[in-house]
Design an enzyme around this catalytic site. Structure first.
Site, mmCIF file in Angstrom:
data_model
loop_
_atom_site.group_PDB
_atom_site.id
_atom_site.type_symbol
_atom_site.label_atom_id
_atom_site.label_comp_id
_atom_site.label_asym_id
_atom_site.label_seq_id
_atom_site.Cartn_x
_atom_site.Cartn_y
_atom_site.Cartn_z
ATOM 1 N N LEU A 182 -70.819 -65.247 -66.977
ATOM 2 C CA LEU A 182 -72.038 -64.435 -67.059
ATOM 3 C C LEU A 182 -73.061 -64.811 -65.991
ATOM 4 C CD1 LEU A 182 -72.471 -64.195 -70.940
ATOM 5 C CD2 LEU A 182 -71.582 -62.457 -69.373
ATOM 6 N N ASP A 195 -61.349 -63.144 -67.139
ATOM 7 C CA ASP A 195 -61.872 -64.018 -66.076
ATOM 8 C C ASP A 195 -62.889 -63.235 -65.241
ATOM 9 O OD1 ASP A 195 -62.369 -66.192 -64.489
ATOM 10 O OD2 ASP A 195 -60.418 -66.201 -63.490
#
Lengths: 434, 308
Positions: free
Chosen positions: A73, A315
């Site tokens: 993130l 991912d």
């Protein structure tokens, strides 16, 4: 689509797929107070008088909310590439209701305060559930273990130095022992960095023709084999991140046959593409592990089909356009994936009969829930969290900007895919709807 | 006559060229070699050099070629750091293009940089070597030299010996030789042979004496001396023991000519006697380099006139 209503949400007439209840039939689902209240036929008759919001799910699949256990993130530290808020929006748009945030932020999530920071940020800004993985070593430097117990108390769901491997086997052993004692899975990014140093793509014909250094498959497999040995030694649960090489899949298959506590995930790009698909020197095709050979791609597909690979995880690794405009050898590794993951699984796995619908739900929801020990997610039994993904399997669409993610480093731009999330519901609340 | 068969703005590599496109260049080079006088094919145009790696031979050769065709020549040695970003290099290119530069002769240490730039500029790009990817004019002059000596490349057995892994000369030669019908063997220690090279239709060998049997030509690659620090070779003398070209080794292949892209490490990849021996075409290659580069520039120049 949704009507405003009270605390309840009724999802009507969809094909409900819940492996935990061996259910694959048209049902209504009633959510109340953020939880699954009831599943049944024609619930609307009984709920008609109550103040509930209704969602017509005819012609769609209604499944336990998808869980992506491998997401970067970027917050704190690289908010120009992604934030907790935008990453969560991207997840919702892709039908993903829970993400596991990797700890390689700047600074890394390697202490309880950082865990609290992410939790607080996510609670106020994220539209999906954000679970947190804590770093295994301080600063992810591979030297000293972090405080596993205190981070566990702060609420982490896994431990990992993802982005980097734990190269030192003694350190890996101790990390596994502490992870086991804390009841956490240890997620390892398997890469012998001496074997892969300086190489941007898989070793093989594509690298040879392009004049690029190659990463041999063995750089992953030697570490997978080591991790299996250490899982056997310690009894700890090791989870292999983004498995990509045929020999690694074979090693995990054998370890599972022997009953060892080993699980694995694969990414949509590794089951959808191989190194022959790399377009020129486009760095949006550069990720780590790299796109492997065709035989590796086939092995990943076989591993997904027979359950050797437990989970599909993206991912998701956002990088701004400036970084990816660099020469192939210099550009950073990583591609975004949250918004294309489900559609790729539908197109490349379900449509081609690699997985049936039940297995799709297992790999994208029930499997990761089990790995992470999430008792109330990954299924739709009464009392489960009200996280639901509604899938429209029939719609065709083309991957293109704009993305909900702040970044657009996707190798799938321009690709036509079949099926996508029509709605995402988190804790009984609709957070995405087409 | 030749202009009709050349329809490209750039020369990026030999992989993308057809056999007839390669022959078009070689045929044009024959004419430039026989009448190596001043021509006006490129008069009124400007060629700029952007080199992020040092080069004496390739650069001088291109410069002589461009001047003989009447072009103005602009030289730049760009610090590699300012060339790191594809985008900023594109900015440099566009600025020079705005000043009227028509041809860019580029060398870059990273593979594939020209391929990313070419579609984004109207100027013509000529690859003078990108990373370990391609060095098309070097391969073209190798092909020209071999064809001149052996009349045809069809059926010739050519051995390329040395550091294939890092060599753009090897890759361009493999593409060109295969397209013109030669049989290719690459030879070197396993550590310097890239993966799946056989899938390009070449044989791979780790035994130079065996590889040289029946060879019509051997192209000896320069060995970068730092390879021993990376454990890619054990030592320079150990390398010479196995892969150094000597008259004794050459004796097993009568008529085998010797090529080398230069500059030579005498006593490392080739002995002085072999480099200077009767079968050596090394200086002939240098001479032919100018004619081949004139051919490339003039064909692209004709394309630019047709597509102005």
């Amino acid at each position: 689509m949704p009507k405003r209503g009270g605390t309840g949400l009724l999802i009507r007439g969809g094909l409900v797929i819940d492996p935990a209840q061996k259910l694959e039939a048209v049902r209504d689902i009633l959510l109340e107070d953020g939880k699954v209240k009831e599943i049944g036929v024609n619930l609307s008759a009984r709920t008609a008088l109550r103040a509930v919001q209704c969602l017509d799910a005819a012609q769609t699949w209604v499944v336990p909310g998808l869980i992506d256990m491998h997401v970067h993130l970027r917050e704190p530290g690289r908010q120009s590439d992604e934030t907790i808020a935008t990453g969560a929006l991207a997840a919702a748009r892709g039908g993903i209701t829970t993400v596991l945030a990797m700890p390689n932020t700047e600074p890394p999530v390697d202490n309880p305060s950082s865990v609290h920071f992410i939790k607080a940020k996510a609670a106020s800004e994220a539209v999906v559930n954000v679970l947190i993985a804590g770093a295994a070593t301080v600063g992810q430097k591979g030297e000293r273990l972090t405080e596993f117990s205190r981070m566990a108390s702060a609420g982490i769901s896994a431990v990992t130095d993802d982005g980097r491997p734990l190269l030192n086997s003694e350190l890996m052993r101790r990390a596994l022992e502490y992870a086991r004692d804390c009841g956490l899975p240890l997620i390892d990014h398997c890469e012998d960095e001496n074997l892969s140093a300086g190489a941007p793509v898989n070793e093989g014909l594509a690298a040879t023709v392009k004049g690029l250094r190659g990463i041999p498959w063995a750089s992953e497999t030697v570490m997978v084999l080591r991790d299996i040995a250490l899982a056997e030694l310690t009894g700890a649960h090791v989870h292999i991140a983004h498995i990509s090489a045929a020999q690694s899949v074979a090693a995990v298959r054998l370890a599972k046959k022997r009953g060892l506590p080993v699980t694995a995930e694969a990414t949509p790009h590794h089951f959808s593409l191989c190194d022959a698909d790399i377009k020129g020197y486009n760095a949006d095709f550069k990720m780590n592990p790299p796109l492997r050979g065709e035989n590796d791609q086939e092995a990943v597909l076989a591993g997904l089909a027979d359950g050797t690979i437990d989970a599909i995880a993206t991912d998701h690794a956002p990088h701004g356009p400036g970084e990816k405009a660099l020469a192939m050898a210099l550009a950073p590794f990583g591609v975004i994936g949250l918004e294309t993951s489900l559609a790729l699984a539908l197109t490349k796995l379900v449509e081609r009969k690699i997985l049936n619908r039940r297995q799709l739900v297992e790999r994208m929801s029930a499997g990761p829930a089990k790995i992470l020990g999430l008792k109330n997610k990954g299924h739709l039994k009464p009392g489960a969290d009200g996280d639901i993904t509604i899938i429209d399997p029939g719609v065709s669409w083309k991957v293109e900007a704009p993305f909900a993610s702040k970044s657009r480093n996707s190798p799938f731009i321009g690709m036509k895919l079949n099926g996508r999330a029509r709605a995402a519901i988190v804790g009984g609340r609709v957070v995405h709807a087409l | 006559m030749t202009a009709k068969t050349w329809d490209r703005k750039d020369l990026l590599g030999l992989q993308e060229l057809s056999a007839s496109e390669i022959e078009t260049i070689l045929d044009a080079a024959v004419i430039f070699k026989s009448s190596s006088k001043i021509s006006s094919a490129l008069s009124g145009s400007t060629a700029a050099f952007l080199f992020s790696e040092p080069s004496t031979r390739t650069r001088s050769s291109f410069e002589v070629a461009a001047r003989r065709l009447g072009a103005e020549v602009l030289g730049f040695s760009v610090a590699s750091s300012s060339l790191l970003k594809g985008e900023s290099l594109l900015d440099t290119l566009r600025n020079l293009e705005a000043m009227g530069v028509d041809y860019f002769i580029l060398r870059h240490e990273h593979s594939g940089v020209l391929e990313s730039l070419a579609p984004n500029t109207r100027a013509s790009l000529i690859n003078a070597g990108d990373g370990a990817h391609e060095h098309p004019t070097q391969a073209l002059l190798d092909l020209f030299t071999l064809r001149e000596k052996k009349k045809t490349l069809k059926g010739l057995k050519v051995v390329i010996v040395g550091d294939i892994l890092h060599s753009r000369v090897a890759r361009s030669n493999i593409h060109g030789l295969k397209k013109l019908g030669a049989r290719v063997t690459v030879c070197g220690p396993s550590a310097l042979i890239p993966g799946d090279i056989e899938k390009l239709g070449v044989a791979a060998s780790h035994d130079l004496d065996a590889a040289l049997k029946g060879a019509d030509a051997v192209n000896v690659l320069r060995l970068q001396l730092e390879r021993q620090n990376q454990n890619l070779i054990t030592s320079l003398s150990d390398y010479f023991e196995s892969y150094g070209l000597t008259p004794a080794r050459l004796a097993a292949a009568p008529g085998c000519v010797v090529l080398h892209p230069g500059p030579i490490n005498r006593g490392v990849e080739i002995s002085s006697q072999a480099a200077d021996g009767p079968n050596s075409l090394i200086l002939e290659q240098v001479k032919n380099g100018v004619a081949v580069r004139m051919a490339v520039l003039s064909l692209i120049g004709q394309w630019r006139k047709r597509n102005a």
